[in-house]
Motif scaffolding. Structure first.
Motif, PDB file in Angstrom:
ATOM      1  N   SER A  38       0.904  -1.291   0.146  1.00 47.90           N
ATOM      2  CA  SER A  38       0.169  -0.152  -0.003  1.00 47.90           C
ATOM      3  C   SER A  38       0.998   1.453  -0.111  1.00 47.90           C
ATOM      4  O   SER A  38       2.049   1.237   0.271  1.00 47.90           O
ATOM      5  CB  SER A  38      -0.871   0.110   1.085  1.00 47.90           C
ATOM      6  OG  SER A  38      -0.194  -0.006   2.549  1.00 47.90           O
ATOM      7  N   ASP A  42      -3.098   5.700   1.339  1.00 54.15           N
ATOM      8  CA  ASP A  42      -4.227   4.704   1.150  1.00 54.15           C
ATOM      9  C   ASP A  42      -4.991   4.642   2.450  1.00 54.15           C
ATOM     10  O   ASP A  42      -4.352   5.003   3.567  1.00 54.15           O
ATOM     11  CB  ASP A  42      -3.608   3.344   0.945  1.00 54.15           C
ATOM     12  CG  ASP A  42      -3.060   3.172  -0.756  1.00 54.15           C
ATOM     13  OD1 ASP A  42      -3.368   4.158  -1.265  1.00 54.15           O
ATOM     14  OD2 ASP A  42      -2.418   2.091  -0.890  1.00 54.15           O
ATOM     15  N   ASP A  43      -6.236   4.340   2.490  1.00 57.64           N
ATOM     16  CA  ASP A  43      -6.984   4.065   3.456  1.00 57.64           C
ATOM     17  C   ASP A  43      -6.463   2.681   4.399  1.00 57.64           C
ATOM     18  O   ASP A  43      -5.901   1.915   3.680  1.00 57.64           O
ATOM     19  CB  ASP A  43      -8.477   3.774   3.242  1.00 57.64           C
ATOM     20  CG  ASP A  43      -9.233   5.095   3.062  1.00 57.64           C
ATOM     21  OD1 ASP A  43      -8.623   6.220   3.131  1.00 57.64           O
ATOM     22  OD2 ASP A  43     -10.433   5.062   2.350  1.00 57.64           O
ATOM     23  N   VAL A  44      -6.521   2.961   5.905  1.00 56.82           N
ATOM     24  CA  VAL A  44      -6.328   1.849   6.551  1.00 56.82           C
ATOM     25  C   VAL A  44      -7.575   1.206   7.103  1.00 56.82           C
ATOM     26  O   VAL A  44      -8.594   1.568   6.992  1.00 56.82           O
ATOM     27  CB  VAL A  44      -5.383   2.235   7.949  1.00 56.82           C
ATOM     28  CG1 VAL A  44      -4.233   2.715   7.440  1.00 56.82           C
ATOM     29  CG2 VAL A  44      -6.322   3.269   8.651  1.00 56.82           C
ATOM     30  N   GLN A  45      -7.573  -0.162   7.339  1.00 57.84           N
ATOM     31  CA  GLN A  45      -8.513  -1.011   7.817  1.00 57.84           C
ATOM     32  C   GLN A  45      -8.586  -0.988   9.387  1.00 57.84           C
ATOM     33  O   GLN A  45      -7.737  -1.379   9.927  1.00 57.84           O
ATOM     34  CB  GLN A  45      -8.778  -2.278   7.139  1.00 57.84           C
ATOM     35  CG  GLN A  45      -9.812  -3.106   7.222  1.00 57.84           C
ATOM     36  CD  GLN A  45      -9.852  -4.545   6.467  1.00 57.84           C
ATOM     37  OE1 GLN A  45      -8.983  -5.037   6.236  1.00 57.84           O
ATOM     38  NE2 GLN A  45     -10.941  -5.013   6.274  1.00 57.84           N
ATOM     39  N   PRO A  52     -13.481  -6.311  10.308  1.00 55.17           N
ATOM     40  CA  PRO A  52     -13.750  -5.048   9.798  1.00 55.17           C
ATOM     41  C   PRO A  52     -14.915  -4.192  10.250  1.00 55.17           C
ATOM     42  O   PRO A  52     -16.063  -4.475   9.942  1.00 55.17           O
ATOM     43  CB  PRO A  52     -13.785  -5.149   8.161  1.00 55.17           C
ATOM     44  CG  PRO A  52     -13.176  -6.822   8.087  1.00 55.17           C
ATOM     45  CD  PRO A  52     -13.707  -7.250   9.187  1.00 55.17           C
ATOM     46  N   ARG A  55     -13.020   2.175   7.857  1.00 51.22           N
ATOM     47  CA  ARG A  55     -11.733   2.697   7.273  1.00 51.22           C
ATOM     48  C   ARG A  55     -11.287   4.100   7.746  1.00 51.22           C
ATOM     49  O   ARG A  55     -12.185   4.699   8.107  1.00 51.22           O
ATOM     50  CB  ARG A  55     -12.142   2.862   5.608  1.00 51.22           C
ATOM     51  CG  ARG A  55     -12.214   1.314   5.203  1.00 51.22           C
ATOM     52  CD  ARG A  55     -12.387   1.362   3.468  1.00 51.22           C
ATOM     53  NE  ARG A  55     -12.739   0.164   2.910  1.00 51.22           N
ATOM     54  CZ  ARG A  55     -14.024  -0.002   2.714  1.00 51.22           C
ATOM     55  NH1 ARG A  55     -14.836   0.637   2.535  1.00 51.22           N
ATOM     56  NH2 ARG A  55     -14.176  -1.463   2.258  1.00 51.22           N
ATOM     57  N   GLN A  57      -7.756   7.123   7.862  1.00 53.00           N
ATOM     58  CA  GLN A  57      -6.468   7.623   7.379  1.00 53.00           C
ATOM     59  C   GLN A  57      -5.560   7.701   8.500  1.00 53.00           C
ATOM     60  O   GLN A  57      -6.091   8.170   9.651  1.00 53.00           O
ATOM     61  CB  GLN A  57      -6.652   9.191   6.781  1.00 53.00           C
ATOM     62  CG  GLN A  57      -7.592   9.165   5.434  1.00 53.00           C
ATOM     63  CD  GLN A  57      -6.608   8.544   4.406  1.00 53.00           C
ATOM     64  OE1 GLN A  57      -5.547   9.010   4.330  1.00 53.00           O
ATOM     65  NE2 GLN A  57      -7.049   7.607   3.493  1.00 53.00           N
ATOM     66  N   THR A  70     -12.926   7.522   8.441  1.00 51.52           N
ATOM     67  CA  THR A  70     -13.358   8.289   7.244  1.00 51.52           C
ATOM     68  C   THR A  70     -14.819   7.428   6.834  1.00 51.52           C
ATOM     69  O   THR A  70     -15.415   8.114   6.120  1.00 51.52           O
ATOM     70  CB  THR A  70     -12.201   8.364   6.157  1.00 51.52           C
ATOM     71  OG1 THR A  70     -12.211   6.798   5.873  1.00 51.52           O
ATOM     72  CG2 THR A  70     -11.106   9.005   6.355  1.00 51.52           C
ATOM     73  N   GLU A  71     -14.706   6.149   7.042  1.00 46.65           N
ATOM     74  CA  GLU A  71     -16.015   5.544   6.972  1.00 46.65           C
ATOM     75  C   GLU A  71     -16.325   4.448   7.782  1.00 46.65           C
ATOM     76  O   GLU A  71     -15.366   3.734   8.301  1.00 46.65           O
ATOM     77  CB  GLU A  71     -15.865   4.808   5.709  1.00 46.65           C
ATOM     78  CG  GLU A  71     -17.008   3.982   4.878  1.00 46.65           C
ATOM     79  CD  GLU A  71     -16.799   3.251   3.545  1.00 46.65           C
ATOM     80  OE1 GLU A  71     -17.513   2.771   3.149  1.00 46.65           O
ATOM     81  OE2 GLU A  71     -15.428   3.263   2.793  1.00 46.65           O
ATOM     82  N   LEU A  73     -18.084   0.944   8.452  1.00 47.41           N
ATOM     83  CA  LEU A  73     -18.728  -0.108   7.674  1.00 47.41           C
ATOM     84  C   LEU A  73     -20.072  -0.642   8.283  1.00 47.41           C
ATOM     85  O   LEU A  73     -19.992  -1.043   9.637  1.00 47.41           O
ATOM     86  CB  LEU A  73     -17.616  -1.109   7.443  1.00 47.41           C
ATOM     87  CG  LEU A  73     -16.340  -0.719   6.880  1.00 47.41           C
ATOM     88  CD1 LEU A  73     -15.464  -1.936   6.571  1.00 47.41           C
ATOM     89  CD2 LEU A  73     -16.497  -0.290   5.323  1.00 47.41           C
TER      90      LEU A  73
END
Length: 88
Positions: A38, A42-45, A52, A55, A57, A70-71, A73
Motif C-alpha cells: 500500500s 491509502d486508507d487503513v482498515q 472490519p 476505514r 487515514q 473516514t467510513e 462499515l
C-alpha cells in the motif's frame, strides 16, 4: 455504565500486507524493513475483534500517530452478533 466497563474490544489497524516465505522472515534481523502493498495515502482498515468495522487515514500530530475514521462499515442484520438482553 458499569456493564460497559466489563466489555473488552481488541482494536487493530491494518496499514497493508505482504507475503513472503517463512525462511526469509526468519533471516530478518533487528531494523529490517518489510515493504507493504500500500501507499502512505491509502486508507487503513480498522478491525474490532478481527472484524472490519471502519476505514480511516493515518494522521500525524507532532510525535504522535493517530487514525481518523473516514467510513464506518455497516453489517447486514443477518451477520450482526446476537446479544441477549436480560431485564432486571
Amino acid at each position: 455504565m458499569s456493564t460497559f466497563e466489563k466489555i473488552f474490544v481488541d482494536i487493530s489497524v491494518v496499514l497493508g500486507g505482504q507475503t513472503m516465505p517463512i525462511h526469509q522472515l526468519l533471516r530478518m534481523g533487528r531494523g529490517a524493513v518489510i515493504e507493504l502493498d500500500s501507499h502512505a495515502d491509502d486508507d487503513v482498515q480498522i478491525l474490532a475483534n478481527d472484524v472490519p468495522v471502519a476505514r480511516g487515514q493515518v494522521v500525524l500530530k507532532g510525535e504522535h500517530i493517530g487514525i481518523s475514521i473516514t467510513e464506518v462499515l455497516l453489517r447486514r442484520p443477518d451477520v450482526r452478533p446476537q446479544v441477549a438482553v436480560k431485564k432486571l
